[in-house]
Design a protein around this motif. Structure first.
Motif, PDB file in Angstrom:
ATOM      1  N   TYR C 154       5.022 -11.166 -25.684  1.00 25.65           N
ATOM      2  CA  TYR C 154       4.590  -9.783 -25.838  1.00 25.65           C
ATOM      3  C   TYR C 154       5.682  -8.935 -25.215  1.00 25.65           C
ATOM      4  O   TYR C 154       6.204  -9.252 -24.167  1.00 25.65           O
ATOM      5  CB  TYR C 154       3.304  -9.531 -25.043  1.00 25.65           C
ATOM      6  CG  TYR C 154       2.027  -9.890 -25.753  1.00 25.65           C
ATOM      7  CD1 TYR C 154       1.005 -10.531 -25.089  1.00 25.65           C
ATOM      8  CD2 TYR C 154       1.800  -9.525 -27.069  1.00 25.65           C
ATOM      9  CE1 TYR C 154      -0.185 -10.824 -25.699  1.00 25.65           C
ATOM     10  CE2 TYR C 154       0.614  -9.820 -27.704  1.00 25.65           C
ATOM     11  CZ  TYR C 154      -0.368 -10.467 -27.019  1.00 25.65           C
ATOM     12  OH  TYR C 154      -1.553 -10.746 -27.622  1.00 25.65           O
ATOM     13  N   GLN C 158       3.661  -3.801 -25.252  1.00 24.44           N
ATOM     14  CA  GLN C 158       2.433  -4.410 -25.759  1.00 24.44           C
ATOM     15  C   GLN C 158       1.537  -4.828 -24.609  1.00 24.44           C
ATOM     16  O   GLN C 158       0.316  -4.656 -24.657  1.00 24.44           O
ATOM     17  CB  GLN C 158       2.775  -5.641 -26.615  1.00 24.44           C
ATOM     18  CG  GLN C 158       3.335  -5.273 -27.973  1.00 24.44           C
ATOM     19  CD  GLN C 158       3.834  -6.493 -28.709  1.00 24.44           C
ATOM     20  OE1 GLN C 158       4.558  -7.300 -28.158  1.00 24.44           O
ATOM     21  NE2 GLN C 158       3.449  -6.631 -29.966  1.00 24.44           N
ATOM     22  N   LYS C 159       2.137  -5.379 -23.570  1.00 24.27           N
ATOM     23  CA  LYS C 159       1.327  -5.830 -22.438  1.00 24.27           C
ATOM     24  C   LYS C 159       0.622  -4.643 -21.789  1.00 24.27           C
ATOM     25  O   LYS C 159      -0.555  -4.705 -21.438  1.00 24.27           O
ATOM     26  CB  LYS C 159       2.212  -6.518 -21.394  1.00 24.27           C
ATOM     27  CG  LYS C 159       2.615  -7.912 -21.764  1.00 24.27           C
ATOM     28  CD  LYS C 159       3.296  -8.584 -20.583  1.00 24.27           C
ATOM     29  CE  LYS C 159       4.046  -9.801 -21.044  1.00 24.27           C
ATOM     30  NZ  LYS C 159       4.938 -10.317 -20.051  1.00 24.27           N
ATOM     31  N   GLU C 161      -0.143  -1.876 -23.188  1.00 24.96           N
ATOM     32  CA  GLU C 161      -1.160  -1.403 -24.118  1.00 24.96           C
ATOM     33  C   GLU C 161      -2.432  -2.234 -23.995  1.00 24.96           C
ATOM     34  O   GLU C 161      -3.533  -1.704 -23.923  1.00 24.96           O
ATOM     35  CB  GLU C 161      -0.588  -1.499 -25.539  1.00 24.96           C
ATOM     36  CG  GLU C 161      -1.423  -0.870 -26.609  1.00 24.96           C
ATOM     37  CD  GLU C 161      -1.573   0.621 -26.429  1.00 24.96           C
ATOM     38  OE1 GLU C 161      -0.696   1.242 -25.790  1.00 24.96           O
ATOM     39  OE2 GLU C 161      -2.568   1.169 -26.885  1.00 24.96           O
TER      40      GLU C 161
END
Lengths: 397, 482, 214
Positions: C154, C158-159, C161
């Motif tokens: 990720y 993304q993490k 999020e």
């Protein structure tokens, strides 16, 4: 010299020049920058400018718990990572009231002393390289590779080990490891004789280092120098002897101290506290560490004979997974190859420390630089940097 | 058989030009190649001493061999052009010697061709001259240094019949022309418009000029001993072969200058001074440390830097050749029967009887000269990887306070010896004196050789000594192996 | 005067001693290269075939035996640099199974803490240490190669999020619980005191309109 006409006087006006030595440096001691103001050959001031390797390790410690911070202590001084690990573990164990078992202490001392040998080999090799002799450094690296092989067998890494844990060590030693350590100790002593024959006794090398960067014992104490820098000035202070931790009180070894100017000593043509003294202290310390390694191997063999479930035979104390340390502060110090490495930890009762402050020996050495190098030639500045054994990760953290 | 002179139609001007140009070209090309290979050997010797592999790219077999093998493969392709096929057949002829060279050199083969790759790279590099530099001096400086180094080769006797020129003031000319190097260095330091280059250049100039004095003293002593300034004459003098020599009486190695006690002290003095002239460790302050930049050639890049570099290695070869001529008997083999084997007769040149050798004798002499010279070059490399370097003031102190007094003392000693010799000759006769000095020198030379062998075979460390003793005792106790 | 001779003598003696050491090493390197030369010529292939000897416990790239992983996320919690991301899902049997195990090779510092806390021993450090190549086939940078090694990741965005969504969901749940509790309390209060007079509107002070500064 007669003063000429005004025009001639104007033309003969001399200035001091400002040279920036570093941070990209041929004498590789890390990214140290020195602002050297010199009158041609003679240095008027060499002001260190540190911070090029600052990584915020102390700040990072505030966001990790005690177990997670251990790999970062490797990187505080990667040349003696085991010793740094040990110092941090000592501090946390004092705060948390954990006592590591005997086998763990023995293993810690074993890897500490092996790391001391490899760290000193780098220091004296690098000093020789700065003086123009490239061979001793590479010989030192060859010997050091054997130490790295030993460490690879015990914990899997060759530079940043993360081997010492809070409460003990991470793994027990594999079969046949003690025999290999003994073999290394037997290998190392004649190699040091060779090394001394090649470079230590060399009269050019002696001339380069004697009478250069002289620090008297009082000055050394005032400037807060520690480790071989302090002992090179004649002050006999070694934390392993005078405030013993771990199993050092059970071991027999001597503390080499500088004796420049003494006609019967090892530095007859020098003066007390010069660079040659500091260099010689490190050379002798390698021999002492070899002695300690042999003694610890004997003690480990005895420890091996104990039954497997006896408490002294364990290599790790029982430490909870989420280590909560009671409120308080502790300062715990340990004798690294570069001197006293102390961890000052303030805890607020949670599993993450409130503040970690690391006190390192190279920082004090860099601090006294300006005073020591006043009036020296530029070649001597290089000798002084090398004899102080400054590693920048320790200075900048 | 028509000589070259006849072939040129008796044109003496053209003949003179060719007679001068061809030997010069040959000598220059050979020395340049040797200098190039020296760069590789330096790194290889360093690696062996430091327990590493050293240069390992651009191998003869794998690299050049691959190149040639690709050429051969391209030539064998179905629609290869005539040129490709011609190159393929040339490649096929070249492959066996390449593979043989690779096999014979063994672990010395890898990296052998790096000097050619380096040369090519340096030629192709961009030529940078800083804006404020004195462009004319900047351009001229490397050539002056190179010229002074190579100029000395004009009088070096490579063999009894192979030399470029035989001046009657040969050695004096050598001392003069190598001094011109200082001009080039000062020019390089000044024209770079860089205060560190200037300081480095001035330091290097001070070093070279100071160390000219011990060199001059050594030369003067050698002139005293041999009685001639001509380099060829010195060599013949050390050879010692006259019409009255028998197969075993003259031509031995202990008759070389170095085995006279005063010259034995002076030879290391000259050698140290030669190291300083070449800017080699332990006197490489201009190169390595000089205010932590590269000294007077810091602003030079590409081929100009290569010229300085080549001049340094060529200077090493030149000073070694001079040392060999002054002290180690030049091209003489040092083994009397070998000399007499190749001896063809005597000739009178400039009123002096000179021995003349067959072609195989001359070739042997050339090989011995090359071996001795290159042995000294290897000794210089050996010293470089052993010793640290001096500080500037220590280097000057060494020259003026140690080497020059020793040199002067040796000069006086040799002068005194010559007078003593004259007095003794009148007392006991020339022949007897010759025999005494002959055998005295033989004893001295064998003593030196024996001591060196003993010293280098002694155990290195006390531990090794103890180990050897243990092994010896064990073999004595257990008896001879069954 | 004595000093002069002593200096010369010491100089010569130490010089010869040093030359002997280097001479012996040179001789050993040529007569006995296998034991003297300690380096290996790198053949460019980044493999173990060059004669590199690795210890058993060597800490190379992380390897996961997915069959053994119980998705306890202990490694994720102990990693000092947040290089590991574990997503778990329930199987039909009710146990946890790992659905995603990302190791960010760019962050991993090879400390080995994750392998120490793994309860099943499924996470180990292997003997692969290389990751550098001269060029990538798909034109991407090292991340492309990480995918080829089987290690996805990720990105940090993304993490963040995912974490943000998780926190939002948790907060929404908490808010819903608080709202439900409040509603229940209000209902209880309404039942207890139905005829509470509405509170009088508080008097508001109005600031006099200040003319703009002249």
């Amino acid at each position: 010299m007669t003063a000429g006409t005004r025009e001639e006087q104007r033309l003969a006006h001399t200035e001091e020049m400002v040279l920036s030595m570093g941070p990209h440096h041929p004498s590789t001691h890390g990214v140290l920058r020195l602002e050297v103001t010199s009158d041609g050959e003679v240095v008027a001031s060499a002001r260190p400018d540190v911070g090029y390797l600052h990584r915020g390790i102390e700040k990072i410690g505030e966001f990790l718990d005690y177990r997670q911070f251990m790999p970062y202590t490797d990187r505080v001084d990667y040349l003696c990572a085991m010793n740094s690990n040990h110092a941090y573990a000592l501090a946390v164990e004092k705060l948390a009231g954990i006592k590591p078992p005997l086998r763990a202490e023995l293993l810690r001392v074993l890897v500490d002393e092996l790391n001391r040998i490899s760290s000193h080999l780098i220091c004296i090799g690098a000093l020789a390289m700065d003086m123009g002799a490239y061979t001793p450094f590479l010989h030192g690296i060859c010997h050091r590779e054997l130490v790295n092989d030993l460490f690879e067998e015990v914990c899997g890494a060759r530079l940043t080990y993360n081997y010492v844990t809070i409460g003990g060590v991470a793994y027990d030693i594999p079969q046949g490891f003690i025999a290999k350590c003994d073999e290394f100790a037997v290998y190392m002593q004649p190699k040091m004789s060779e090394f001394n024959q090649l470079i230590t006794a060399n009269s050019i090398f002696e001339q380069r280092l004697c009478h250069v960067g002289v620090i008297s014992p009082e000055q050394a104490i005032n400037w807060g120098l520690v480790g071989p820098n302090l002992r090179g000035s004649g002050v006999c202070w070694d934390i392993r002897k005078h405030e013993p931790y771990s199993v050092y009180d059970k071991l027999q070894f001597e503390v080499p101290v500088g004796d420049g100017g003494d006609p019967k000593g090892s530095n007859p043509r020098g003066v007390l506290g010069d660079s040659y003294d500091r260099y010689l202290v490190r050379v002798k310390e390698i021999n002492e560490s070899v002695k300690i390694v042999k003694q610890v191997c004997a003690l480990l063999r005895e420890n091996d004979k104990l039954p497997a479930d006896s408490p002294d035979r364990q290599y790790q104390a029982k430490v909870p997974a989420r280590l909560k340390v009671k409120r308080g502060e502790v300062y715990c110090r340990c004798e690294n190859p570069r001197g006293e490495t102390g961890y000052y930890i303030v805890s607020d009762g949670t599993e993450k420390p409130l503040r970690i402050k690391i006190r390192t020996g190279s920082f004090s050495a860099v601090n006294c630089f300006e005073d020591v190098t006043r009036g020296l030639l530029i070649g001597d500045v290089v000798a002084v940097i090398g004899s102080f054994d400054i590693v920048l990760p320790e200075v900048d953290r | 058989m028509p000589t070259i002179y006849d072939l040129l139609g008796g044109n003496s001007a053209l003949y003179t030009v060719i007679a001068v140009a061809v030997p010069c070209l040959i000598v220059t090309v050979v020395v340049l190649t040797v200098a190039g290979i020296s760069t590789y050997l330096e790194r290889k010797v360093a690696a062996d001493i430091q327990r590493r592999i050293g240069p390992n790219q651009c191998n003869v077999g794998p690299f050049l061999g691959e190149f040639v093998r690709t050429m051969v493969r391209n030539g064998a392709a179905p629609r290869a052009t005539g040129l490709a096929r011609a190159m393929a057949s040339a490649g096929k002829a070249v492959l066996p010697p390449l593979d043989w060279l690779d096999k014979v050199l063994g672990r010395w083969a890898p990296g052998l061709l790096i000097f050619m790759a380096d040369g090519l790279k340096l030629i192709l590099k961009e030529d940078i001259i800083s804006d404020a530099a004195d462009k004319r001096l900047f351009r001229i400086a490397p050539y002056i240094v190179l010229a002074s180094a190579f100029g000395a080769l004009a009088v070096v006797p490579f063999s009894d019949a192979w030399y470029v020129a035989d001046f009657n003031i040969g050695i004096f000319y050598v001392a003069a022309i190598t001094s011109l190097e200082v001009l080039g260095i000062l020019m390089a330091g000044w024209a770079s418009n860089n205060k560190w280059a200037l300081l480095g250049g001035m330091r290097s100039a001070a070093q070279i000029v100071s160390y000219e004095v011990p060199v001059g003293l050594a030369i003067a002593t050698a002139i005293l001993m041999t009685g001639t300034m001509s380099m060829q004459g010195m060599t013949c003098e050390q050879l010692g072969i006259t019409r009255d020599s028998t197969w075993l009486s003259d031509g031995w190695f202990w008759q070389w200058n170095i085995f006279h006690p005063a010259m034995f002290i002076l030879a290391p003095v000259y050698f140290l001074a030669a190291l300083a002239e070449c800017n080699r460790t332990p006197f490489d302050i201009p190169e390595a440390e000089s205010e932590l930049v590269s000294g007077y050639h810091v602003e030079y890049s590409g081929m100009r830097f290569a010229l300085f570099f080549m001049a340094e290695y060529a200077m090493m070869c030149v000073t070694s050749a001079i040392a060999v001529t002054l002290f180690l008997g030049g091209w003489s083999t040092g083994i009397a029967p070998l000399e007499h084997l190749g001896l063809a007769g005597f000739e009178v040149r400039a009123g002096v009887q000179v021995p003349v050798f067959h072609w195989y004798g001359t070739l042997l002499h050339l090989l011995f000269f090359a071996a001795k010279t290159y042995g000294l070059v290897l000794l210089m490399m050996w010293i470089r990887w052993t010793l640290p370097r001096f500080r500037v003031d220590q280097m000057m102190a060494l020259c003026w306070k140690k080497l020059i007094p020793i040199g002067l003392f040796c000069l006086l000693a040799v002068a005194a010896w010559m007078i003593l010799r004259m007095v003794l000759a009148r007392q006991i006769g020339e022949a007897l004196l010759d025999r005494i000095t002959f055998w005295g020198r033989a004893a001295f030379a064998c003593g030196v050789a024996g001591w060196l062998l003993w010293y280098f075979s002694r155990p290195l460390t006390p531990e090794e000594e103890a180990q050897r003793e243990m092994v010896a005792r064990a073999s004595v106790e257990s008896g001879p192996a069954l | 005067m004595f000093q002069f001779f002593q200096d010369v003598y010491l100089g010569v003696k130490t010089f010869m001693a040093g030359m002997k050491v280097t001479g012996v090493y040179f001789k050993n390197a040529n007569l006995n290269p296998k034991e003297t030369i300690t380096t290996i010529a790198y053949d460019g292939t980044q493999s173990l075939a060059q004669g590199v000897r690795l210890a058993e416990r060597f800490r190379g790239h992380l390897q996961l035996d997915a069959a053994r992983c119980v998705a306890c996320k202990a490694c994720m919690k102990v990693c000092p640099v947040d290089a590991i991301w574990v997503d778990a899902e329930r199987t039909e049997a009710g146990k946890f199974r790992v659905s995603r195990f990302d190791i960010d090779q760019l962050k991993c510092m090879y400390c080995g803490l994750c392998t120490r806390v793994c309860p099943t021993g499924g996470l180990t450090m292997g003997k692969v240490w290389w990751g550098a190549t001269f060029h990538t086939d798909d034109g991407t940078n090292m991340h492309g190669q990480l995918r080829r090694l089987g290690l996805g990741y990720y990105t940090d965005e993304q993490k963040i999020e995912i974490e943000r969504k998780r926190q939002e969901a948790a907060e929404a749940k908490k808010a819903a619980a608080a709202a439900a509790a409040k509603k229940k309390a209000e209902e209880a209060a309404a039942q207890a005191a139905p005829a509470a007079p509405p509170a009088a509107p508080a008097a508001t002070d109005k600031k006099p309109d200040t003319p703009p500064a002249a």
